[in-house]
Design a protein around this motif. Sequence first.
Motif, PDB file in Angstrom:
ATOM      1  N   ALA A 154     -72.770 -19.603 -32.028  1.00  0.00           N
ATOM      2  CA  ALA A 154     -73.976 -18.770 -31.887  1.00  0.00           C
ATOM      3  C   ALA A 154     -73.928 -18.068 -30.531  1.00  0.00           C
ATOM      4  N   ASP A 155     -75.080 -17.946 -29.867  1.00  0.00           N
ATOM      5  CA  ASP A 155     -75.141 -17.231 -28.588  1.00  0.00           C
ATOM      6  C   ASP A 155     -74.430 -18.017 -27.481  1.00  0.00           C
ATOM      7  N   LYS A 156     -73.441 -17.368 -26.882  1.00  0.00           N
ATOM      8  CA  LYS A 156     -72.557 -18.047 -25.916  1.00  0.00           C
ATOM      9  C   LYS A 156     -73.322 -18.573 -24.704  1.00  0.00           C
TER      10      LYS A 156
ATOM     11  N   PHE B 154     -74.486 -16.835 -39.802  1.00  0.00           N
ATOM     12  CA  PHE B 154     -74.229 -15.436 -40.191  1.00  0.00           C
ATOM     13  C   PHE B 154     -74.173 -15.366 -41.723  1.00  0.00           C
ATOM     14  N   THR B 155     -73.125 -14.797 -42.325  1.00  0.00           N
ATOM     15  CA  THR B 155     -73.102 -14.718 -43.793  1.00  0.00           C
ATOM     16  C   THR B 155     -72.546 -15.996 -44.441  1.00  0.00           C
ATOM     17  N   GLY B 156     -72.042 -16.917 -43.622  1.00  0.00           N
ATOM     18  CA  GLY B 156     -71.718 -18.233 -44.158  1.00  0.00           C
ATOM     19  C   GLY B 156     -70.251 -18.558 -44.394  1.00  0.00           C
TER      20      GLY B 156
ATOM     21  N   ASP C  44     -79.702 -21.096 -38.180  1.00  0.00           N
ATOM     22  CA  ASP C  44     -79.550 -19.705 -37.733  1.00  0.00           C
ATOM     23  C   ASP C  44     -80.939 -19.073 -37.725  1.00  0.00           C
ATOM     24  N   MET C  45     -81.189 -18.245 -36.724  1.00  0.00           N
ATOM     25  CA  MET C  45     -82.505 -17.597 -36.645  1.00  0.00           C
ATOM     26  C   MET C  45     -82.591 -16.396 -37.597  1.00  0.00           C
ATOM     27  N   ASP C  46     -81.458 -16.027 -38.193  1.00  0.00           N
ATOM     28  CA  ASP C  46     -81.419 -14.845 -39.054  1.00  0.00           C
ATOM     29  C   ASP C  46     -81.071 -15.250 -40.483  1.00  0.00           C
TER      30      ASP C  46
ATOM     31  N   GLN D 118     -84.546 -20.579 -34.092  1.00  0.00           N
ATOM     32  CA  GLN D 118     -83.778 -20.593 -32.850  1.00  0.00           C
ATOM     33  C   GLN D 118     -83.096 -21.959 -32.786  1.00  0.00           C
ATOM     34  N   ALA D 119     -81.882 -21.982 -32.291  1.00  0.00           N
ATOM     35  CA  ALA D 119     -81.122 -23.223 -32.368  1.00  0.00           C
ATOM     36  C   ALA D 119     -81.655 -24.338 -31.452  1.00  0.00           C
ATOM     37  N   LEU D 120     -82.062 -23.987 -30.226  1.00  0.00           N
ATOM     38  CA  LEU D 120     -82.470 -25.053 -29.294  1.00  0.00           C
ATOM     39  C   LEU D 120     -83.646 -25.879 -29.812  1.00  0.00           C
TER      40      LEU D 120
HETATM   41  C1  LIG Z   1     -70.831 -15.425 -34.709  1.00  0.00           C
HETATM   42  S1  LIG Z   1     -72.146 -15.469 -35.818  1.00  0.00           S
HETATM   43  C2  LIG Z   1     -71.781 -16.904 -36.770  1.00  0.00           C
HETATM   44  C3  LIG Z   1     -70.592 -16.733 -37.662  1.00  0.00           C
HETATM   45  C4  LIG Z   1     -70.440 -17.777 -38.731  1.00  0.00           C
HETATM   46  N1  LIG Z   1     -70.048 -19.046 -38.188  1.00  0.00           N
HETATM   47  C5  LIG Z   1     -69.464 -17.304 -39.794  1.00  0.00           C
HETATM   48  O1  LIG Z   1     -68.481 -17.992 -40.087  1.00  0.00           O
HETATM   49  O2  LIG Z   1     -69.682 -16.222 -40.317  1.00  0.00           O
HETATM   50  C6  LIG Z   1     -73.481 -15.952 -34.783  1.00  0.00           C
HETATM   51  C7  LIG Z   1     -74.778 -16.276 -35.496  1.00  0.00           C
HETATM   52  O3  LIG Z   1     -75.589 -16.965 -34.557  1.00  0.00           O
HETATM   53  C8  LIG Z   1     -76.924 -16.601 -34.746  1.00  0.00           C
HETATM   54  N2  LIG Z   1     -77.629 -16.834 -33.491  1.00  0.00           N
HETATM   55  C9  LIG Z   1     -77.437 -16.196 -32.313  1.00  0.00           C
HETATM   56  N3  LIG Z   1     -78.238 -16.700 -31.370  1.00  0.00           N
HETATM   57  C10 LIG Z   1     -78.951 -17.689 -31.963  1.00  0.00           C
HETATM   58  C11 LIG Z   1     -79.948 -18.599 -31.516  1.00  0.00           C
HETATM   59  N4  LIG Z   1     -80.375 -18.592 -30.256  1.00  0.00           N
HETATM   60  N5  LIG Z   1     -80.470 -19.462 -32.396  1.00  0.00           N
HETATM   61  C12 LIG Z   1     -80.038 -19.481 -33.679  1.00  0.00           C
HETATM   62  N6  LIG Z   1     -79.113 -18.657 -34.167  1.00  0.00           N
HETATM   63  C13 LIG Z   1     -78.561 -17.777 -33.316  1.00  0.00           C
HETATM   64  C14 LIG Z   1     -76.877 -15.135 -35.166  1.00  0.00           C
HETATM   65  O4  LIG Z   1     -78.025 -14.828 -35.931  1.00  0.00           O
HETATM   66  C15 LIG Z   1     -75.575 -15.065 -35.960  1.00  0.00           C
HETATM   67  O5  LIG Z   1     -75.821 -15.145 -37.337  1.00  0.00           O
END
Ligand SMILES: C[S@@+](CC[C@H](N)C(=O)[O-])C[C@H]1O[C@@H](n2cnc3c(N)ncnc32)[C@H](O)[C@@H]1O
Length: 235
Positions: free
Chosen positions: A153-155, A78-80, A100-102, A128-130
């Motif tokens: 990330a994605d639960k 996310f923003t780090g 992170d994908m974003d 994508q994480a996987l």
């Molecule tokens: C809860 S936020 C992370 C918060 C971060 N740890 C922080 O302290 O701000 C979840 C992040 O997971 C990323 N994300 C969600 N699904 C993902 C996936 N399948 N692969 C990679 N990144 C993913 C989203 O883009 C998002 O930035």
Amino acid sequence: MEPEKPTEPKGLLQTHELYKYILETNVYPREPESLKELRAVTEKHPWAVMSTAPDAGQMIEILLKITGAKKALEVGVFTGYSLLLTALTIPKDGKIVAIDMDREAYEIGRPIIQKAGVEHKIDFIESQALPALDKLLENPKNVGSFDYAFVDADKINYINYHERIMKLVKVNGIVVYDNTLWFGSVAQPEEMVLKEFKEGRVSTIQFNKSLVADPRIDISTVPLGDGLTICRRLY
Ligand SMILES: C[S@@+](CC[C@H](N)C(=O)[O-])C[C@H]1O[C@@H](n2cnc3c(N)ncnc32)[C@H](O)[C@@H]1O
Ligand SMILES: O=c1cc(-c2ccc(O)c(O)c2)oc2c(O)c(O)ccc12
């Protein structure tokens, strides 16, 4: 009864006042300026709620220090906030692989990370994480090499991340999973759960069960932030 909409942030605690007390008394006075700044810029983001809770961050900091972690992995930047916290805590020659994908959200925090002088420790992978974890595993140098991993990330994919991460962290390595109590919904009857939390609730319940049944790890679930499960790889 209607499901309760979250209003003021109170983590998993009984009252907003108690959470505010913990943050203001025990957490914020020790929070580095750069993390405060990152938190402030993140607050303007519509998904600011995703940022790792500062009280959870403090626990992560102590785990990193106790274990002397040098090589870290982060899934979900996310923003780090958690990334900067980790980068500030590990030694000068430490490294973090952050996935992170974003990249857009990461770019919001990056100038602050740069200013804090720790960007050189970070290897950001926009993916994508996987597939990114699978690619890491292709390099034998990475297998069993990480001291610490943080998953936020994605639960739905936590179970899949866990299988890869068990191979990437070393024996005795620590893995921390965030949001393992999913806003308390794991203990609520289905009809009480807001519809936007239903899917995450089911994944989280399944994931928690799978960790408990996993003989490869020690676990401890702590109700900081939205619930952290701390794991230690045993063998
Ligand atoms: C809860 S936020 C992370 C918060 C971060 N740890 C922080 O302290 O701000 C979840 C992040 O997971 C990323 N994300 C969600 N699904 C993902 C996936 N399948 N692969 C990679 N990144 C993913 C989203 O883009 C998002 O930035
Ligand atoms: O309010 C929400 C919060 C989060 C969230 C918070 C902290 C995290 O660390 C995280 O990964 C996700 O996720 C949501 C979601 O995924 C929904 O579908 C609907 C609502 C929310």
